[in-house]
Write a protein that holds these residues in place. Structure first.
Motif, PDB file in Angstrom:
ATOM      1  N   MET A 184      66.608  50.439 -21.667  1.00 33.31           N
ATOM      2  CA  MET A 184      66.996  49.123 -22.180  1.00 33.31           C
ATOM      3  C   MET A 184      67.397  48.201 -21.030  1.00 33.31           C
ATOM      4  N   LEU A 185      68.165  48.731 -20.064  1.00 33.62           N
ATOM      5  CA  LEU A 185      68.543  47.918 -18.910  1.00 33.62           C
ATOM      6  C   LEU A 185      67.322  47.494 -18.114  1.00 33.62           C
ATOM      7  N   PHE A 186      66.385  48.422 -17.933  1.00 31.12           N
ATOM      8  CA  PHE A 186      65.158  48.088 -17.198  1.00 31.12           C
ATOM      9  C   PHE A 186      64.366  47.006 -17.927  1.00 31.12           C
ATOM     10  N   ALA A 187      64.258  47.139 -19.261  1.00 27.70           N
ATOM     11  CA  ALA A 187      63.515  46.143 -20.041  1.00 27.70           C
ATOM     12  C   ALA A 187      64.185  44.763 -19.951  1.00 27.70           C
ATOM     13  N   LEU A 188      65.520  44.726 -20.034  1.00 29.56           N
ATOM     14  CA  LEU A 188      66.229  43.445 -19.944  1.00 29.56           C
ATOM     15  C   LEU A 188      66.042  42.812 -18.563  1.00 29.56           C
ATOM     16  N   LEU A 189      66.162  43.622 -17.520  1.00 30.04           N
ATOM     17  CA  LEU A 189      65.989  43.083 -16.175  1.00 30.04           C
ATOM     18  C   LEU A 189      64.574  42.571 -15.943  1.00 30.04           C
ATOM     19  N   MET A 190      63.583  43.288 -16.462  1.00 32.41           N
ATOM     20  CA  MET A 190      62.203  42.833 -16.291  1.00 32.41           C
ATOM     21  C   MET A 190      61.936  41.569 -17.097  1.00 32.41           C
ATOM     22  N   ALA A 191      62.533  41.477 -18.306  1.00 33.05           N
ATOM     23  CA  ALA A 191      62.385  40.246 -19.085  1.00 33.05           C
ATOM     24  C   ALA A 191      62.997  39.065 -18.348  1.00 33.05           C
ATOM     25  N   ALA A 192      64.193  39.281 -17.755  1.00 35.51           N
ATOM     26  CA  ALA A 192      64.814  38.212 -16.973  1.00 35.51           C
ATOM     27  C   ALA A 192      63.967  37.868 -15.751  1.00 35.51           C
ATOM     28  N   THR A 193      63.349  38.875 -15.153  1.00 40.24           N
ATOM     29  CA  THR A 193      62.488  38.625 -13.988  1.00 40.24           C
ATOM     30  C   THR A 193      61.282  37.788 -14.358  1.00 40.24           C
ATOM     31  N   VAL A 194      60.663  38.102 -15.494  1.00 39.65           N
ATOM     32  CA  VAL A 194      59.491  37.333 -15.942  1.00 39.65           C
ATOM     33  C   VAL A 194      59.880  35.876 -16.220  1.00 39.65           C
ATOM     34  N   MET A 195      61.019  35.677 -16.869  1.00 34.00           N
ATOM     35  CA  MET A 195      61.472  34.306 -17.148  1.00 34.00           C
ATOM     36  C   MET A 195      61.772  33.557 -15.846  1.00 34.00           C
ATOM     37  N   LEU A 196      62.417  34.260 -14.893  1.00 40.66           N
ATOM     38  CA  LEU A 196      62.695  33.620 -13.606  1.00 40.66           C
ATOM     39  C   LEU A 196      61.403  33.304 -12.862  1.00 40.66           C
ATOM     40  N   ALA A 197      60.407  34.198 -12.938  1.00 42.21           N
ATOM     41  CA  ALA A 197      59.121  33.945 -12.275  1.00 42.21           C
ATOM     42  C   ALA A 197      58.443  32.722 -12.871  1.00 42.21           C
TER      43      ALA A 197
END
Length: 570
Positions: free
Chosen positions: A307-320
């Motif tokens: 879940m932490l990995f999924a949240l961080l990757m979602a935040a990364t995609v939004m930041l990208a």
């Protein structure tokens, strides 16, 4: 080391020496001689017991490695002499093969069994003392202590094997050895359980040390690595000895699956275990139980990490995406004056960098050690660099094209042997669509390494045309017609001014150049329109567009060669 090798060699040679001793050539001794020899050997066993006990006490009190080796050699000699006498007596018993002789042999075998049992007890105690000594020794001394431990492993295993062989001999003589066999099986099982616990504890200690090493910085790992190496030696020694004990247990018909499973888990190599169907079944069931236990113990942490990995990757995609928009607005601003190729490059590289660093950050947060990953990527990068030299050359050429901007998307170019419109460009190749709608992917190295001709880089372009007229046509009239055609075309620019000049007196025609200026996008429309209009107007005005022609003249005596009635012009 020579004494230790001799020690091991002598232990392994006892039983084979007894088996290969040739039977005496003489006839079987009489019973009285056997009785006398039996009594003498029993007395010898008792005396040897006392001498070996004294030697064992001396070995314990000695602190010199050389003295301990000499004492061990003396013990070996005493045991060899004693067992050698017993084996010779048993050969005579087999030759006699009478009930009385067999009774004497049975009694002597039991004495030998007791002799071996008397040796096992101090050997087991000494082995425990060596384990304690190993823990207290320095790194250099531990290796010598481990050699002694391995020697005692061989010694104890040999004593157990000799007891088993003696019981088997009694069974061959139809003597009931059930009680002795049960006692031996209990001792072997107890010894195997001890080695099982010892191996498991050392394996766990090795795992703890290896896990601790991973948490330390690289410059602080040397001391811990030495401890891991020491622990590996202990584990390796224990695995080899447990395997020998498992072989003894199999010969006695005892269950060994439990021990083989530990050997497999410790080494990761099923070939090092004593493999049979039961072992395979136990290993598979144990592996399944370990998996179930691991899932039960780690499912909560695993889910939370996912879940932490999924949240961080979602935040990364939004930041990208946000970075992509910001860079897009920055590079497309009117004051930036970036080419479309450079704009696309910065937009893509910016968002991709954010994604890569976001992925690495997310992996680090879920517990993945990035140091070996980055090191592996570095090594892989070097290997890939050598393997993909042409691709890297294209990459470098692509960077040079982006920096110097010889063309942009939508330009008409002649580059890399291809002429057409630039569709898109990556750091490896450029897509060019030809005028007949063919698509070429040209490597950037080929484009940058050759001449690049950009037909649309400038806003204005001059149309260069040449038209021929006959020598008989009036020059002023031809120039007037060409001026009128150029001026009357709506897409011809007034500034810069066009040029119409007599250019060349050619072989078959008088050539006039026509050079109007147009917008780059109107180049071909103007070219085709003026070419068509010149043909129409020349036909209307009676101006001849000559085709290639030659005049041939014949002079002098050439008339004699002509047919009658034909002469050359004068």
């Amino acid at each position: 080391m020579f004494l230790k090798a001799l020690w091991i060699l002598l232990f392994f040679s006892f039983h084979s020496w007894a088996d290969t001793t040739p039977p005496p050539a003489t006839k079987a001794p009489i019973l009285n001689e056997l009785v006398a020899e039996h009594a003498m050997i029993k007395n010898g066993i008792e005396a040897a017991n006392k001498r070996i006990s004294q030697l064992e006490e001396s070995w314990k009190s000695s602190t010199s490695e050389m003295n301990q080796d000499l004492i061990q050699q003396q013990v070996v000699t005493e045991i060899r002499n004693t067992t050698g006498q017993i084996d010779q007596f048993l050969v005579q018993v087999r030759s006699a093969n009478t009930p009385e002789a067999i009774a004497l042999g049975e009694d002597l075998i039991k004495e030998e069994i007791n002799f071996f049992e008397a040796r096992l007890a101090p050997a087991s105690t000494d082995l425990g003392d060596l384990f304690a000594q190993y823990e207290k020794s320095s790194a250099d001394e531990q290796l010598l202590v481990l050699f002694n431990i391995n020697d005692f492993y061989v010694y104890i295993n040999w004593l157990i094997a000799e007891r088993a062989n003696n019981l088997k001999l009694l069974e061959d003589w139809q003597i009931d050895t059930k009680a002795e066999q049960q006692q031996l099986n209990r001792e072997i099982t107890s010894y195997a359980d001890f080695m099982y616990s010892y191996l498991r504890n050392n394996s766990r200690m090795r795992e703890l040390l290896e896990n601790e090493i991973r948490s330390l910085p690289a410059d602080a790992r040397s001391a811990m690595q030495a401890r891991v190496a020491t622990q590996n030696r202990l584990v390796h020694s224990a695995v080899n000895n447990l395997r020998e004990v498992v072989v003894l247990m199999e010969e006695q018909g005892l269950p060994v699956d439990h021990y083989n499973e530990l050997i497999f888990k410790t080494t990761g190599n099923l070939a090092k275990a004593v493999v049979d169907f039961g072992t395979l079944k136990t290993v598979v069931l144990g592996f399944w139980e370990d998996c179930v236990h691991w899932v039960k113990s780690n499912v909560g942490g695993l889910i939370s990490r996912l879940m932490l990995f999924a949240l961080l990757m979602a935040a990364t995609v939004m930041l990208a995406r946000l970075v992509r928009r910001v860079i897009s607005r920055a590079v497309t601003h009117k004051r930036a004056k970036f080419s479309t190729l450079v704009q696309d490059f910065f937009i893509k590289i910016g968002s991709n960098i954010v994604l890569i660093f976001g992925l690495l950050f997310a992996l680090a947060q879920v517990g993945l050690d990035l140091a070996p990953v980055l090191t592996g990527l570095g090594v892989a990068g070097i290997v890939i660099g050598f393997a993909l030299q042409d691709t890297l050359s294209n990459f470098a050429s692509g960077m040079m094209i982006l920096i110097y901007r010889p063309f942009d998307v939508g330009d008409f170019v002649e580059a890399g042997g291809v002429a057409g419109k630039v569709g898109k460009m990556s750091l490896v190749n450029t897509t060019i669509r030809t005028f007949d709608n063919q698509v070429f992917l040209v490597p950037n190295a080929k484009i940058w390494g050759e001449t690049i001709k950009n037909l649309t880089s400038e806003r204005l372009r001059r149309v260069d045309m040449v038209f021929g007229a006959a020598y008989s046509d009036n020059v002023e009239r031809v120039e007037e017609i060409l001026h009128d055609i150029v001026i009357s075309h709506p897409k011809v620019l007034k500034t810069p001014e066009h040029v119409v000049r007599l250019h060349l007196l050619n072989e078959s025609s008088v050539d006039y150049i026509v050079r109007p200026w147009v917008k780059t996008d109107d180049y071909w429309d103007v070219y085709w329109d003026i070419t068509r209009e010149v043909k129409v107007r020349f036909d209307r005005e009676g101006i001849t567009i000559p085709f290639p022609q030659r005049e041939i003249h014949f002079y002098g005596q050439a008339n004699a060669c002509l047919p009658k009635g034909l002469t050359t012009p004068e």
